[in-house]
Design an enzyme around this catalytic site. Structure first.
Site, mmCIF file in Angstrom:
data_model
loop_
_atom_site.group_PDB
_atom_site.id
_atom_site.type_symbol
_atom_site.label_atom_id
_atom_site.label_comp_id
_atom_site.label_asym_id
_atom_site.label_seq_id
_atom_site.Cartn_x
_atom_site.Cartn_y
_atom_site.Cartn_z
ATOM 1 C CG ASP A 259 -1.741 1.226 1.376
ATOM 2 O OD1 ASP A 259 -2.634 1.412 0.539
ATOM 3 O OD2 ASP A 259 -1.496 2.010 2.321
ATOM 4 C CD GLU A 294 -2.255 2.846 -3.345
ATOM 5 O OE1 GLU A 294 -3.240 3.543 -3.602
ATOM 6 O OE2 GLU A 294 -1.957 2.484 -2.192
#
Length: 592
Positions: A259, A294
Site C-alpha cells: 500500500d 501502489e
C-alpha cells in the site's frame, strides 16, 4: 516454522516470550490468571522470558514500568481485539494439503480483489472458501485480500491495522486463513495480501510507548513517518521485513500488494523497499512470489527488469492511469483528477501501451510533475482495472461504475482491460455487475469516529458529493452492512457470462503471448476512436480497434490480415458503431 526475532517461539524448555523495548530497562510478562513475572533485559533492548508450562492457547500481555499492559506487537492472534491479550498459536500444527504448491507464473494472473468481511454474508475466512469454485470457474488466478492486520473494532477496510502479524479476529483464527489459502491453492488460485508498511491505525498501536517506531524526520499523510532510517531503525526495518517473510512462509502466500509506497520515506543507503524486495525474493526460493506496488509517484525505477526480462525488485504496479482513462470514457465524468484524463483518447492509448500517462509531465490536479518514463517496460509490469476499493470508496456514496453508467459502455471498457496485455484485476462482485456500494467504513470509539467523519469530508472535498449535508456515516454499522455482496444476484447473470467468455479467451489466446512481450507499440486517436498495436511473443501482433463513444465514428485503420478473436458492437461503411471493441491477432505484420 519461520525463524523470526519477533513474537513467541517454541523451545525445548517451553515458550520463549520476547519484546524489543529499548526505551525501558524493565518489562514484565503477564500470563493470564497468573502474577506478572519479570523478563530478562539485555543491552540491545530485548526483554525475554521462557515459560515452561505455556503453550498453544496461552494468553499473555507485557507490562511496562508505568503499569501499562500491552499486547505483543508480533502477536499471532488477538481473540479480544487489539487492546486485549495476545494468544500463543502453533502455526506449524496446520497440515497443508498443497505443500508442493509453487505458485503460478505472473503472465497467467487474473487478480480478484476482495474484502473478507464483505465478500460473503458471514464475512469470514471459512465462508470465503465456499466461493472459491465460483472464482475458479470465472477464470480468476489470484486472490488479492485487503489488509488483515488486526484492527480495532468490528469492521474496517483494513488500513487501520496495528498488529501486522495477527490476522483480524473478526474474520476467524489464523488456522482458518491457512485453510483458505490451502483451498485456493487446491483450485490453482494464488493468494496475495495487501500489506501496509507506511503507517499504523490511530487506535491500539502501543509500540511508540516502548520503541522508536516513528521519526519526525519524515512526514506522511498520517503524521510522522515510520522510522526506517534513524536511531533504532535497524530493528524497525527488520520487524516489517520479517513480517512479510512470515506471511510468505507460514501462510504460504504468493505475494503482496504494498500500500502507498510513495509514503515510505527512507534516506538509508539501501531503501527499505529495495531491502524488502531483495529479502522476500531470497526467502521465496524457487516459488513464484509476486510483489505489486501502489505508488502515486509512478516511479518506474522500482519496476526495472533484468537482461532476461525478470523483475529485479517489484513485479508490477497498480496502474491508476488506465483506470482513469477508461472511467472517463465510460462515465463522462471530468471532476477531480478525472479532468486530467478527459478529452484525449491518446491518453488511453498511452496508458495501454506505455503504462503511465504522466511520465514526468505536469499534472494539473497535483500542481506539479508526476511520474517517470515507463514505455520501456513490458505491459505485464502494470495491473489494470476499472474498479478497486479506492476508486469506489473515494466517491461520496461509494457507488460502483455499474450504478450510473450504460451497460454498453461498461462492457466496452471491460473488454478492453480484460484482453489487453496488462495484468487485469477485478473487484469483488464486478463480474456479475454488482451494484452494492463499497464506501469507506471503520469502527472506533466516538472521539475517533467523529474525527473520521470530519477527515473524510476534508480529504476528499475536491470530489463531488462530499460537501453535501447528508453523507454516508463511515462509522455506522449500516454502511458496512450495505457493502456486503448479495450473491443471489449472481445467479444467471448475463454480465457474469460475458466476463467468463472474456477471461477464457484471455487464457487461451493472450496469456501464451505475454512472456517476453515488448514495446514498440503505437496508438492512433480521435475524439473517441482508438487503434492500438502491441508486439507480443512469437512474432505476434495484438490489435485493438475501439470506439468509446455514443455515436458512430470512423475506423482509423483497415486490418487486411490477421484473425479477429473478439468483437463487441460492429462496423459498417468504414465506421465503428457506438461502444464497439474489436480485437485481432496477426503474425509478422509491422506495427502501424
Amino acid at each position: 516454522m519461520t525463524k523470526t526475532m519477533f513474537g513467541p517461539a517454541f523451545t525445548e524448555d517451553g515458550v520463549l516470550f520476547r519484546l524489543w523495548a529499548p526505551l525501558h530497562e524493565s518489562v514484565s510478562l503477564k500470563i493470564e490468571s497468573t502474577d506478572p513475572r519479570p523478563m530478562q533485559a539485555a543491552e540491545d533492548g530485548w526483554h525475554r522470558c521462557t515459560v515452561a508450562d505455556a503453550g498453544p492457547g496461552t494468553q499473555y500481555r507485557f507490562i511496562l514500568p508505568d503499569g501499562l499492559e500491552i499486547p505483543d506487537p508480533a502477536s499471532r492472534f488477538q481473540p479480544q481485539d487489539v487492546h486485549g491479550p495476545s494468544e500463543v498459536v502453533d502455526l506449524a500444527a496446520y497440515r497443508w494439503s498443497t505443500r508442493e504448491w509453487t505458485g503460478r507464473p505472473w503472465e497467467e494472473m487474473v487478480i480478484y480483489e476482495l474484502h473478507v468481511g464483505c465478500f460473503t454474508p458471514q464475512g469470514t475466512f471459512k465462508a470465503a472458501i465456499e466461493r472459491l469454485d465460483h472464482l475458479r470457474q470465472l477464470g480468476v488466478m489470484a486472490l488479492q485480500i485487503m489488509p488483515l492486520s488486526d484492527f480495532p473494532g468490528r469492521y474496517n477496510w483494513g488500513y487501520d491495522g496495528v498488529l501486522p502479524y495477527a490476522p483480524d479476529s473478526s474474520y476467524g483464527r489464523p488456522e482458518d486463513l491457512m485453510a483458505l489459502v490451502d483451498a485456493a491453492h487446491e483450485r490453482g488460485i494464488s493468494v496475495f495480501l495487501d500489506a501496509v508498511y507506511n503507517h499504523f491505525g490511530p487506535d491500539g498501536n502501543y509500540i511508540p510507548s516502548y520503541a522508536p517506531l516513528f521519526t519526525d524526520h519524515h512526514r506522511t499523510p498520517w503524521g510522522h513517518g515510520i522510522n526506517y532510517d534513524g536511531d533504532g531503525s535497524e530493528m524497525i526495518r527488520e520487524f516489517f521485513i520479517e513480517n512479510a517473510i512470515y506471511w510468505i512462509n507460514e501462510f504460504r502466500l504468493d505475494g503482496f500488494r504494498f500500500d502507498a509506497v510513495h509514503a515510505i520515506k527512507d534516506d538509508s543507503s539501501e531503501h527499505f523497499l529495495h531491502a524488502l524486495a531483495r529479502r522476500l525474493r531470497a526467502a521465496a526460493g524457487d516459488r513464484h512470489v509476486h510483489l505489486i506496488l501502489e505508488n502515486e509517484e509512478n516511479d518506474s525505477d522500482l519496476l526495472k527488469r533484468d537482461a532476461d526480462g525478470e523483475a529485479r525488485l517489484f513485479t508490477a504496479q497498480w496502474n491508476d492511469d488506465v483506470h482513469h482513462v477508461l472511467h472517463v470514457a465510460a462515465t463522462g465524468e471530468t471532476f477531480g483528477y478525472y479532468a486530467d484524463y478527459a478529452g484525449d483518447t491518446g491518453k488511453l492509448g498511452r496508458a495501454l501501451t506505455q503504462g503511465f500517462v504522466f511520465q514526468g509531465e505536469h499534472m494539473p490536479y497535483r500542481g506539479g510533475s508526476r511520474g517517470r518514463p515507463s514505455g520501456h517496460l513490458p505491459p505485464t509490469a502494470f495491473v489494470s482495472f476499472i474498479q478497486n476499493h479506492d476508486q469506489i470508496g473515494n466517491r461520496a456514496l461509494g457507488d460502483r461504475i455499474m450504478a450510473s453508467s450504460p451497460t454498453d459502455a461498461v462492457k466496452a471498457v471491460t473488454s478492453i482491460y480484460l484482453l489487453a496485455p496488462e495484468i487485469p484485476m477485478l473487484f469483488m462482485g464486478e463480474e456479475w455487475g454488482a451494484r452494492e456500494p463499497f464506501p469507506f467504513f471503520c469502527d472506533f470509539d466516538e472521539y475517533l469516529n467523529e474525527k473520521v467523519r470530519k477527515g473524510r469530508r476534508e480529504e476528499l472535498s475536491r470530489l463531488p458529493g462530499f460537501d453535501a449535508d447528508e453523507l454516508l456515516d463511515p462509522t455506522a454499522p449500516s454502511t458496512f452492512a450495505a457493502a456486503k455482496l448479495d450473491w443471489s444476484k449472481s445467479v444467471s447473470s448475463e454480465m457474469l457470462e460475458f466476463y467468463r467468455t472474456l477471461l477464457d479467451l484471455r487464457r487461451q489466446r493472450i496469456v501464451p503471448l505475454l512472456k517476453g512481450a515488448g514495446g514498440g507499440n503505437a496508438a492512433y486517436r480521435s475524439s473517441s476512436t482508438l487503434a492500438v498495436d502491441w508486439a507480443l511473443a512469437g512474432d505476434r501482433r495484438l490489435h485493438l480497434d475501439a470506439n468509446l463513444g455514443s455515436e458512430a465514428a470512423p475506423l482509423l485503420q483497415q486490418r487486411n490480415e490477421g484473425e479477429m478473436i473478439f468483437r463487441l458492437g460492429g462496423s459498417e461503411g468504414g465506421k465503428l458503431a457506438p461502444w464497439t471493441v474489436i480485437w485481432s491477432i496477426s503474425k509478422g505484420e509491422g506495427l502501424a
